[in-house]
Design a protein around this motif. Sequence first.
Motif, PDB file in Angstrom:
ATOM      1  N   UNK A 110       6.685 -45.741 -84.312  1.00  0.00           N
ATOM      2  CA  UNK A 110       5.833 -44.719 -83.721  1.00  0.00           C
ATOM      3  C   UNK A 110       5.419 -45.182 -82.328  1.00  0.00           C
ATOM      4  N   UNK A 111       5.531 -44.306 -81.352  1.00  0.00           N
ATOM      5  CA  UNK A 111       5.158 -44.686 -79.997  1.00  0.00           C
ATOM      6  C   UNK A 111       3.985 -43.821 -79.528  1.00  0.00           C
ATOM      7  N   UNK A 112       3.090 -44.438 -78.760  1.00  0.00           N
ATOM      8  CA  UNK A 112       1.872 -43.781 -78.303  1.00  0.00           C
ATOM      9  C   UNK A 112       1.646 -44.087 -76.825  1.00  0.00           C
ATOM     10  N   UNK A 113       1.050 -43.127 -76.138  1.00  0.00           N
ATOM     11  CA  UNK A 113       0.582 -43.323 -74.768  1.00  0.00           C
ATOM     12  C   UNK A 113      -0.891 -42.959 -74.721  1.00  0.00           C
ATOM     13  N   UNK A 114      -1.656 -43.618 -73.864  1.00  0.00           N
ATOM     14  CA  UNK A 114      -3.089 -43.363 -73.811  1.00  0.00           C
ATOM     15  C   UNK A 114      -3.368 -42.086 -73.026  1.00  0.00           C
ATOM     16  N   UNK A 115      -4.288 -41.280 -73.566  1.00  0.00           N
ATOM     17  CA  UNK A 115      -4.665 -40.022 -72.930  1.00  0.00           C
ATOM     18  C   UNK A 115      -6.096 -39.699 -73.333  1.00  0.00           C
ATOM     19  N   UNK A 116      -6.948 -39.443 -72.335  1.00  0.00           N
ATOM     20  CA  UNK A 116      -8.353 -39.106 -72.605  1.00  0.00           C
ATOM     21  C   UNK A 116      -9.011 -40.131 -73.533  1.00  0.00           C
ATOM     22  N   UNK A 117      -8.811 -41.410 -73.206  1.00  0.00           N
ATOM     23  CA  UNK A 117      -9.469 -42.523 -73.885  1.00  0.00           C
ATOM     24  C   UNK A 117      -9.035 -42.741 -75.331  1.00  0.00           C
ATOM     25  N   UNK A 118      -7.868 -42.220 -75.719  1.00  0.00           N
ATOM     26  CA  UNK A 118      -7.315 -42.525 -77.032  1.00  0.00           C
ATOM     27  C   UNK A 118      -5.796 -42.536 -76.924  1.00  0.00           C
ATOM     28  N   UNK A 119      -5.140 -43.186 -77.871  1.00  0.00           N
ATOM     29  CA  UNK A 119      -3.680 -43.205 -77.892  1.00  0.00           C
ATOM     30  C   UNK A 119      -3.166 -41.994 -78.664  1.00  0.00           C
ATOM     31  N   UNK A 120      -2.233 -41.267 -78.054  1.00  0.00           N
ATOM     32  CA  UNK A 120      -1.675 -40.059 -78.657  1.00  0.00           C
ATOM     33  C   UNK A 120      -0.200 -40.298 -78.943  1.00  0.00           C
ATOM     34  N   UNK A 121       0.223 -39.947 -80.166  1.00  0.00           N
ATOM     35  CA  UNK A 121       1.603 -40.173 -80.557  1.00  0.00           C
ATOM     36  C   UNK A 121       2.541 -39.230 -79.817  1.00  0.00           C
ATOM     37  N   UNK A 122       3.683 -39.779 -79.379  1.00  0.00           N
ATOM     38  CA  UNK A 122       4.701 -38.978 -78.704  1.00  0.00           C
ATOM     39  C   UNK A 122       5.731 -38.516 -79.725  1.00  0.00           C
ATOM     40  N   UNK A 123       5.924 -37.214 -79.797  1.00  0.00           N
ATOM     41  CA  UNK A 123       6.926 -36.677 -80.722  1.00  0.00           C
ATOM     42  C   UNK A 123       8.283 -36.537 -80.040  1.00  0.00           C
ATOM     43  N   UNK A 124       8.292 -36.552 -78.708  1.00  0.00           N
ATOM     44  CA  UNK A 124       9.547 -36.394 -77.983  1.00  0.00           C
ATOM     45  C   UNK A 124       9.738 -37.517 -76.966  1.00  0.00           C
ATOM     46  N   UNK A 125       8.900 -37.541 -75.910  1.00  0.00           N
ATOM     47  CA  UNK A 125       9.060 -38.548 -74.875  1.00  0.00           C
ATOM     48  C   UNK A 125       7.732 -38.816 -74.179  1.00  0.00           C
ATOM     49  N   UNK A 126       7.663 -39.919 -73.446  1.00  0.00           N
ATOM     50  CA  UNK A 126       6.505 -40.295 -72.650  1.00  0.00           C
ATOM     51  C   UNK A 126       6.963 -40.530 -71.222  1.00  0.00           C
ATOM     52  N   UNK A 127       6.356 -39.848 -70.267  1.00  0.00           N
ATOM     53  CA  UNK A 127       6.614 -40.121 -68.853  1.00  0.00           C
ATOM     54  C   UNK A 127       5.581 -41.140 -68.385  1.00  0.00           C
ATOM     55  N   UNK A 128       6.010 -42.389 -68.286  1.00  0.00           N
ATOM     56  CA  UNK A 128       5.082 -43.487 -68.036  1.00  0.00           C
ATOM     57  C   UNK A 128       5.141 -43.914 -66.568  1.00  0.00           C
ATOM     58  N   UNK A 129       4.006 -43.865 -65.841  1.00  0.00           N
ATOM     59  CA  UNK A 129       3.997 -44.338 -64.454  1.00  0.00           C
ATOM     60  C   UNK A 129       4.157 -45.864 -64.395  1.00  0.00           C
ATOM     61  N   UNK A 130       4.374 -46.375 -63.207  1.00  0.00           N
ATOM     62  CA  UNK A 130       4.487 -47.824 -63.014  1.00  0.00           C
ATOM     63  C   UNK A 130       3.152 -48.507 -63.299  1.00  0.00           C
ATOM     64  N   UNK A 131       3.224 -49.763 -63.756  1.00  0.00           N
ATOM     65  CA  UNK A 131       2.053 -50.613 -64.028  1.00  0.00           C
ATOM     66  C   UNK A 131       1.205 -50.082 -65.180  1.00  0.00           C
ATOM     67  N   UNK A 132       1.873 -49.470 -66.147  1.00  0.00           N
ATOM     68  CA  UNK A 132       1.228 -48.977 -67.354  1.00  0.00           C
ATOM     69  C   UNK A 132       1.912 -49.603 -68.575  1.00  0.00           C
ATOM     70  N   UNK A 133       1.454 -49.195 -69.755  1.00  0.00           N
ATOM     71  CA  UNK A 133       2.039 -49.697 -70.994  1.00  0.00           C
ATOM     72  C   UNK A 133       1.987 -48.612 -72.060  1.00  0.00           C
ATOM     73  N   UNK A 134       2.853 -48.708 -73.050  1.00  0.00           N
ATOM     74  CA  UNK A 134       2.820 -47.810 -74.195  1.00  0.00           C
ATOM     75  C   UNK A 134       2.779 -48.644 -75.463  1.00  0.00           C
TER      76      UNK A 134
END
Length: 320
Positions: free
Chosen positions: A225-249
């Motif tokens: 399961x992969x998650x990206x942070x959004x609005x102070x919580x981690x949200x699961x990605x059902x398709x994809x995550x567009x991650x900017x530089x110097x971030x983490x998932x």
Amino acid sequence: MEKYNGNIYLNTIKSRTYDTSDIVNNITVYKTPEGSANYILAGNGTFTPTTVAALADAKATLIDATGVTGTGITFTSANPNCIFLANDGVLANTENVMVGTTIANLNITDGYPLSIPIGATATAATYTRPMTNKYGTICLPYAVSSDENVKYYTIKSLDGDELTLQEEATLAAGTPAIVEKLTGSSITAAGSGALAQAGAPTGDLKLIGTYDARTILASDYASKNIYAISNNQFVQATNSINLPAFRAYFVNTVASPASLRLGFAEEDDATAINALSNEGTATVASIYSQGGAQLPSLQKGVNVAKFLLFVLLPAIPSNP
């Protein structure tokens, strides 16, 4: 050739370095010392077509300028994070120039890619980024420390939908982390020392960092399961995550709730008490030290809190 105010000026010079001649303008010839036959040429010239193309490429992260000779030469790249390899004293750039294995002043601009040469160190390094939310992810190539303006956390555990974080006094170079903005509308991270590639801890729970923008596909992580942070919580990605530089998932194999709340390790008592008092069901009435002395506010370390609990009871019906 013209002579003016004691200096000899060459209007144009034909260069035969390339298949087609390039015109080099504004070259001044200084005769020094007075009366000798030695001359110094200074001025502006054209770069090679390859250099021009590299400087115009916003994705170029490393340009080898060790073959360039002279002094006072300035390279300007479309990627402000581009690192120039150069011999000492050649480039006039004040940032992102690596001489040998040392970058005297590494200045990272958010939103642009960065590559770290093997064995590189930074005498001084700085990264600044605007930040609207309180929490976000971060991954930097140099070590940084928590302070009164920003804190860094790694992941300790996952229980149900709560992701427990562990505060790090010092975050090692290349370590993906959660960052907490304590003041202002941006974060600034300064540091120095050996530079590292973006890392990813091993195990079932891990943050994976990146120094360039990436699209993370859920299909690339089968049975995870992969998650990206959004609005102070981690949200699961059902398709994809567009991650900017110097971030983490975040990747885990433990559970798959739609979103993960951020919690804190027990030793971070002040944060834990704040989180509890903000739930709306309890109010901190007074705070004490372990020795029993009353404190004016939450302190770093162990706090003993006395709560007032408000419970809404149903109305008691009157007797008929």
